[in-house]
Design an enzyme around this catalytic site. Sequence first.
Site, mmCIF file in Angstrom:
data_model
loop_
_atom_site.group_PDB
_atom_site.id
_atom_site.type_symbol
_atom_site.label_atom_id
_atom_site.label_comp_id
_atom_site.label_asym_id
_atom_site.label_seq_id
_atom_site.Cartn_x
_atom_site.Cartn_y
_atom_site.Cartn_z
ATOM 1 N N LYS B 69 0.827 -1.207 0.000
ATOM 2 C CA LYS B 69 0.000 0.000 0.000
ATOM 3 C C LYS B 69 0.863 1.260 0.000
ATOM 4 C CE LYS B 69 -4.019 1.772 2.540
ATOM 5 N NZ LYS B 69 -4.882 1.456 3.693
ATOM 6 N N GLU B 168 -10.956 6.051 5.033
ATOM 7 C CA GLU B 168 -11.013 5.120 6.160
ATOM 8 C C GLU B 168 -11.621 5.722 7.436
ATOM 9 O OE1 GLU B 168 -6.979 3.811 6.031
ATOM 10 O OE2 GLU B 168 -7.377 2.663 4.211
ATOM 11 N N ASP B 190 -6.918 7.646 13.299
ATOM 12 C CA ASP B 190 -6.730 6.360 12.620
ATOM 13 C C ASP B 190 -5.251 6.130 12.335
ATOM 14 O OD1 ASP B 190 -6.674 4.191 10.939
ATOM 15 O OD2 ASP B 190 -8.083 4.994 9.471
#
Lengths: 216, 605
Positions: B69, B168, B190
């Site tokens: 990623k 997200e 996050d």
Amino acid sequence: MGEAWLCPACGAIQPLPDAPDAPGAIDDFACLGFPRHLQLDERLLAERFHERSRLVHPDFFQTKSERERALSLEVSARVNRAYRTLRDPIERMGALIRLETGQREIAAKAPADLVEEIFELQELRERAREQPGDPQLRERLKMEQGALRQRLAELDKELQQLSARWDRAVDGGGADKPALIAAMRDRLSGRQYLINTIDDITITLEGRSDAKDRRH
Amino acid sequence: MPKIVGIDLGTTNSLVAVMEGGRPRILPGPGGRRLLPSIVAFDGGRETMGEDARRRLATHPADVIYSVKRFMGRGLADLQEELKFFPFHLMEEPPGVVRIEIAGRRFTPPEISALILGELKRWAEADLGESVSQAVITVPAYFNDSQRQATKDAGRIAGLEVLRIVNEPTAASLAYGLHQRKEGLIAVYDLGGGTFDISILKLQGGIFEVLATNGDTHLGGDDMDRRLAEWLAGQMSGTRRAKAAQADGWSAVRLAAEAAKCALSSDERTVVEIALPGEPGIDRIPLTRAQLESLMMPIVERTLDPCRLALRDAGVSPDRIDEVVLVGGMTRMPLIRRRVEELFGRRAHTELNPDEVVALGAAVQADILAGGTRDLLLLDVNPLSLGIETLGGVMSVLIPRNTTIPTSAKESFTTSVDGQRTVDIHVLQGERELVADNRSLARFQLREIDPMPAGLPKIELTFMIDANGILSVSAKELRSHKEQSIEVKPSYGLTEDEVTRMVEASYLHAKDDIARRNLIEARNEAEMVLRATGKALADAGGLLAQAERTAIEAAAAELRDAVRGEEPLRIRERIKRLDETTVHLAGVLLGRTIQHVAEQQTERS
């Protein structure tokens, strides 16, 4: 609700006449269902924005035809822009002036009564850049910055008063609308100039060069 | 109606979820596993994903890719910093397209991500008993246009139509909002394996309005593992330290660091044991939570500045935040909880599993798009300012950061020389004043402008950011009444044609893949059964008649023979036969265990 972008008969989404000079053009105020008022209730504004988002957001058009999906994207972008403009009182006033005068830019301009002071301030900044550590220069710069902030607060108060007068004029109070617009335009120019100058002093005080390292 | 799944494509782990009866549910894989490690291993031309790939990481690190990623949508120049820490061999081919060379093959990051997505797709299909072709995929809120586009392409290559890219933290807030039904201002912190996001949202009447978002796409658990691994290597003796600096040694130290970091979230102290491949002996390094925290402090502090910037952009002070939600596996670290709670001055929510909440939220968004959930609506923002290059190498902003999307902006351009036929446009994303400090999204040329005196042509460009946060640009020449428009899609390197080719290739391979995968799974199962049988035979000793023992050994030999072949059906058949032969043996051993337990209890009483 009688929105221009929803068909009154079937509720289907319709194309938006977006160009400001197009017939039937929708301005930011009309887009969220307000008259061209400057004093808008924040809660009501958010409510209207949410209401319209529920009608036009692409999330609710995922299963519709490609044309409707494209329209919902366009209309939703329009509604979002209108909300962004209207929720900030200064942006809102800028939008009104553009609508009423057709002029696009409101350039920063030194308030007439401050021209001399600002000239002196430029010299002061120049000297502070040459002698970055000089405590006296720094102190004077901070004082000047404080005075400008005070002046900015006064301007904001004036703008509030002008907003109230404008709303009364729109509702039929008979005041001279073009004169009010001109006054607001003048104050906004001065306001932008003050903000730029205050930022410039901060940059000088922090010893940074002008463009580099600056964030939008 | 076919189901739309929600996918959390994480740096470390990935998950898939679906909405059922008004509630999102994680779809587990084989053995009830909920997390798929985002790891792909290449073993002689075939690829394995998840736990199997992770196991290979310890033995054959050169054949394994993890944390891909971090490479999504980025150029080689962006990755120089990363490359120091990853053992991968990267190249640009052609210029602008990053490829990872592994096991003699070359892959773009979206192709690797597609393998992970493909595995999740199979998990979902196996659980739901129907084929899955549409998905919502989450990305860090702070992902730029290229990173989003790359994620969308990865979905396509995996045979998934990506209906929406969702941020997200916003997805997490949807899951929480659904769970709690609260109103007010919430902050979502996050911290995942490779990225950090902070989002400030207003919840009101089912509308989730993002006010501001900020973050760092280069900050996460990986950095913590790396920092700890460096420290651990520093504690080793000279020769072993040199070995730890090599690729396979480093992989062992990194895995030990990761395990120690997780252990210290619940324990106060641990001993980190490191065995280096090909080296005798084991290092045992004691580590306390306090030591870990002092090592991690600088990394945790790096997350707090984005929090302050997001609050400032949202125009709220920390004390106005009503709820703080923690997302991402890293937020289990007590130090992080403490620092976040200090910043916002309130206790953080941890009711939902921080590993699962993003996938659950993605499933909710999928259901909204499917027309199921009608009362919730997400209004997200673009994380980074969008603009164009103007005179003097300065970026002029057209759409400021934290503008609610979808949004659009129009800008007119003209010519500066008489008879000029083309105008160059350079689209940028970022927060800095100078062009060079921002990300270049696209360069394109407006062509075939009718020759006119300078300044007369009027070309209007429309920049549209859709609900995925992805940009498209269209142009119109107004003065000459040429109504032709052009469409520009910023590209991170891969062209449309190339992605299409990859999609086609993946269809062709899909059939092959299933057969291959069946074989691998059958072999794995066979090996497990054979191991268990061997152990049972040894344990049984004299309890077993010679004839029975011979029969079991014969069945085992037949299974071993089948494993060497290529036919999954044959393997499964022989597993079944071996199972049948060992029924009595299993009963004998179970009886003995029960007897043992009973005896022990009698002794104690």
